[in-house]
Design an enzyme around this catalytic site. Structure first.
Site, mmCIF file in Angstrom:
data_model
loop_
_atom_site.group_PDB
_atom_site.id
_atom_site.type_symbol
_atom_site.label_atom_id
_atom_site.label_comp_id
_atom_site.label_asym_id
_atom_site.label_seq_id
_atom_site.Cartn_x
_atom_site.Cartn_y
_atom_site.Cartn_z
ATOM 1 N N CYS A 2 -57.536 55.471 39.353
ATOM 2 C CA CYS A 2 -58.674 56.294 38.955
ATOM 3 C C CYS A 2 -58.195 57.412 38.023
ATOM 4 C CB CYS A 2 -59.293 56.932 40.188
ATOM 5 S SG CYS A 2 -59.680 55.740 41.457
ATOM 6 N N ARG A 27 -57.589 53.314 30.785
ATOM 7 C CA ARG A 27 -56.895 52.964 32.025
ATOM 8 C C ARG A 27 -57.638 51.902 32.810
ATOM 9 N NH1 ARG A 27 -53.803 57.432 34.135
ATOM 10 N NH2 ARG A 27 -54.515 56.899 36.212
ATOM 11 N N TRP A 75 -61.493 53.219 39.866
ATOM 12 C CA TRP A 75 -61.041 51.829 39.907
ATOM 13 C C TRP A 75 -61.074 51.489 41.395
ATOM 14 C CZ3 TRP A 75 -59.656 47.640 37.120
ATOM 15 C CH2 TRP A 75 -58.845 46.687 37.724
ATOM 16 N N ASN A 101 -57.931 60.837 43.081
ATOM 17 C CA ASN A 101 -57.142 59.751 42.509
ATOM 18 C C ASN A 101 -56.035 59.453 43.518
ATOM 19 O OD1 ASN A 101 -55.774 57.996 40.886
ATOM 20 N ND2 ASN A 101 -55.000 59.538 39.466
ATOM 21 N N GLY A 102 -55.964 58.223 44.017
ATOM 22 C CA GLY A 102 -54.932 57.868 44.997
ATOM 23 C C GLY A 102 -55.539 57.100 46.160
ATOM 24 N N GLU A 480 -41.333 32.252 36.449
ATOM 25 C CA GLU A 480 -42.045 33.422 35.940
ATOM 26 C C GLU A 480 -41.314 34.026 34.726
ATOM 27 O OE1 GLU A 480 -44.822 34.655 36.090
ATOM 28 O OE2 GLU A 480 -44.689 36.787 35.637
ATOM 29 N N LYS A 484 -43.036 34.584 31.041
ATOM 30 C CA LYS A 484 -43.085 35.889 30.358
ATOM 31 C C LYS A 484 -42.529 35.754 28.951
ATOM 32 C CE LYS A 484 -45.326 37.879 32.144
ATOM 33 N NZ LYS A 484 -45.937 37.501 33.381
ATOM 34 N N GLU A 487 -45.021 33.734 26.654
ATOM 35 C CA GLU A 487 -46.328 34.267 26.281
ATOM 36 C C GLU A 487 -46.255 35.484 25.371
ATOM 37 O OE1 GLU A 487 -47.297 36.333 30.626
ATOM 38 O OE2 GLU A 487 -48.953 35.614 29.429
ATOM 39 N N HIS A 503 -30.441 15.347 35.974
ATOM 40 C CA HIS A 503 -31.354 14.191 35.996
ATOM 41 C C HIS A 503 -32.070 14.022 34.659
ATOM 42 C CE1 HIS A 503 -30.532 13.556 40.183
ATOM 43 N NE2 HIS A 503 -30.701 14.855 40.386
ATOM 44 N N LYS A 602 -56.802 38.280 28.910
ATOM 45 C CA LYS A 602 -56.348 38.876 30.171
ATOM 46 C C LYS A 602 -56.944 38.130 31.351
ATOM 47 C CE LYS A 602 -54.298 41.873 32.775
ATOM 48 N NZ LYS A 602 -52.885 41.524 33.040
#
Ligand code: M6R
Length: 607
Positions: A2, A27, A75, A101-102, A480, A484, A487, A503, A602
């Site tokens: 937030c 944000r 948020w 915020n938190g 992963e 990264k 992309e 193999h 996204k």
């Protein structure tokens, strides 16, 4: 996360607050609101959705008179993004309004206590407990009420408070959440983010944990947690608004990589109490867990790779079979799912079309679904029987980083929780693993700090197609790491289970082929080392990733990236961080659009 702002001066406060909130829009948020002191009363205006809607509702602030006020972009974490859950929150007597915020970790017990004392709640938020505590402790002395309230709160918070008894004053408190005071002439400000301040003033005071302050148009007074007045230095901000949005980082992706210690802490802290893992507002008994014949983890992209790592933790600790399925495949696979199947659906956005379809398919066959989701109130959160939020905060860069590590964290918590309930771990081992998890945020920070050489390694290794290899949990990390790299740098990168090389794939190894070898699994170290020897014998140059103090790896690889030593089942959460940075620096070196890679979105809301 937030955003909060505050203004007190001689001008109308509402337009200044709205402008400050607009500066925090980057944000990410899902609702917004303001509270302004006027004529001995507090006027609150809040909406779910965009700030533009709030501007429209308030005539760009003109319909909300008053020269002191607070504002918030939310948020959602506790409760859906609705008008009621939007901040500011008002006390029952209308005397106080609060923005926050938190996360307040002990809000459930505070809420119960306050309801018992006769307070009524208008929202599902953790924040509303704060405003009722202020009313509860207020006896004419605001400073005392703020101190008593703060002493009751566990978790992280930056608070902005107004009270009708002090019509030009703002009160702020900080604990583990950013808070900056803006020093003006005949007016003063606060904000959670310097972005909201720099167009008004470049003179700021940085608040520290445990401090609180009173702001009026002519003065700022800062106190420590015992109420002693402090002399705080005024610093000068040199950032432009653009730079301030990214917290001084060149890209959101880098900022989000650096936020991982805090994000993982936010995922862990509310769920570990007295050395035991708890789930959020729901329980699974040993009997219910014994009734589960298998677990299916389903997701797309990085969330799927988080599932690949999580599988090892769950199988090893709980001894329940786990299948990890790509949601785009599972939805058409006529899956063998029934009421004895538990499905873990992982998604940062909670809106991925294939993941939603796989969830619906499994539910229709009787499975119980737990969503592991970042965005509160998203479709996957709503469709799941239970939700474990990842609390990563908004992720702006298309390439997920803190989204992924917080998903891993929640999977680890789930594995420990289930193993504990099933009685499949002895108490000492359980306690040791919980402690190890609690150290994760610090270890991620150490991983970041010890890998200053990554820009140079990226230019040495990321100039052509790359192979990522590993075994078991290390293989999951390799998957992963390669994604990264692909992309954001547009380099071809493939991941292979190290034992599979011989193999077929080893035919591709030629002189100078870069191979990134993940070797953080001690029990399989010698096996992966022999794969390193095999590829080196064919001319590969090997960048290995292993734990600090591993001498064997130093003698075999050309270069080594180190991470702190950690229990193998949790190692992915550290090992992935240098690979994120390697991809970042590779993309930067190649001049790529890091935050918005070509052809990618996204959130993939179509099939
Ligand atoms: O929002 P979700 O977690 O459901 O998204 C899943 C994938 O689209 C996502 O992880 C994607 O692979 C990322 N761009 C990877 O960085």
């Amino acid at each position: 996360m937030c955003g909060i702002v505050g203004f007190t001066g001689k001008l109308a406060a509402a337009p200044v607050l709205l402008q400050g909130l607009e500066r925090l829009e980057y944000r990410g948020y899902d609702s917004a609101g303001i509270a302004v002191l006027d004529n001995g009363a507090i006027r609150v205006e809040k909406v779910s959705g965009r700030i533009a809607k709030l501007c429209e509702k308030t005539g760009n602030g003109a319909l909300v008179p008053g020269a002191a006020g607070i504002g918030h972009t939310r948020w959602a974490t506790h409760g859906a993004p609705t008008d009621q859950n939007a901040h500011p929150h008002l006390s029952n007597d209308g005397r106080f309004a609060v923005v926050h915020n938190g996360i307040i970790e002990n809000y459930l017990e505070l809420r119960k206590e306050l309801i018992r004392d006769g307070y009524t709640f208008q929202s599902e938020t953790d924040t509303e407990t704060i405003v009722h505590l202020l009313e509860h402790y207020y006896d004419g002395d605001i400073k005392a009420a703020v101190m008593k309230t703060a002493a009751r709160l566990e978790g992280s918070y930056a608070l902005g408070i107004v009270c009708t008894d002090t019509p030009d004053a703002l009160y702020v408190v900080r604990e583990a959440s950013p808070l900056i005071l803006g020093v003006g002439v005949g007016e003063n400000y606060f904000a959670s983010d310097v972005t909201a301040l720099v167009s008004h003033t470049k003179n700021v005071i940085y608040m520290e944990d445990g401090e609180f302050a009173r702001l009026t148009p002519g003065a700022i007074t800062v106190y420590d947690c015992t109420g002693r007045e402090l002399q705080k230095p005024i610093s000068r901000v040199t950032w432009s608004v653009e730079a301030a949005e990214k917290g001084g980082y060149e890209h959101f992706m880098l900022k989000e990589i650096m936020e991982q210690p805090a994000a993982v802490k936010a995922a862990l802290a509310p769920r570990i109490h007295d050395g035991k893992v708890q789930l959020d507002g729901f329980e699974l008994t040993g009997e219910q867990l014994r009734d589960i014949h298998k677990i299916i983890i389903t997701a797309c992209g990085s969330a799927y790779y988080a599932g690949c790592s999580g599988r090892y933790a769950i199988e090893r600790l709980c001894r329940i079979p786990v299948e990890v399925e790509l949601a785009s495949e599972l939805r058409y696979a006529d899956p063998m799912v029934d009421e004895h199947t538990l499905v873990l659906v992982i998604s940062q956005s909670g809106e991925t079309a294939d993941t939603i379809a796989a969830l619906r398919e499994c539910k229709s066959r009787g499975a119980k679904v737990i969503g592991i989701v970042n965005v509160v109130g998203s479709t996957i959160a709503k469709l799941s029987d239970h939700v474990l939020y990842t609390f990563a905060g908004p992720e702006i860069a298309v390439a997920t980083t803190k989204g992924y590590t917080t998903q891993l964290t929640v999977l680890y918590l789930f594995a420990l929780y289930a193993a504990g309930k099933l009685g499949r771990m002895d108490a000492d081992r359980y306690a040791a693993l919980v402690r190890e998890l609690q150290h994760l945020p610090r270890r991620i920070q150490q991983t970041i700090d010890m890998n200053w050489q990554l820009p140079a390694l990226a230019s040495r290794y990321a100039s052509q197609s790359l192979f990522f290899i590993g075994r078991n949990t290390d293989y999951a990390v390799a998957l992963e790491g390669a994604l990264k790299m692909k992309e954001i740098s547009y380099l071809h990168a493939e991941s292979y289970a190290a034992g599979e090389l011989k193999h077929g794939t080893i035919a591709l190894i030629e002189e100078n082929q870069p191979v990134i070898a993940v070797c953080c699994n001690e029990s399989l170290m010698d096996k992966t080392l022999s794969n390193i020897v095999e590829v080196k014998a064919r001319g590969a140059k090997v960048l290995a990733l292993s734990f600090k103090g591993n001498k064997k790896i130093v003698s075999q690889a050309d270069d080594v990236i180190f991470i702190p030593r950690i229990e193998t089942i949790f190692s992915a959460c550290l090992a992935v961080v240098p690979l994120q940075l390697l991809a970042y620096y590779a993309a930067k070196g190649r001049g790529c659009d890091i935050d918005k890679p070509k052809n990618l979105a996204k959130s993939v809301t179509v099939e």
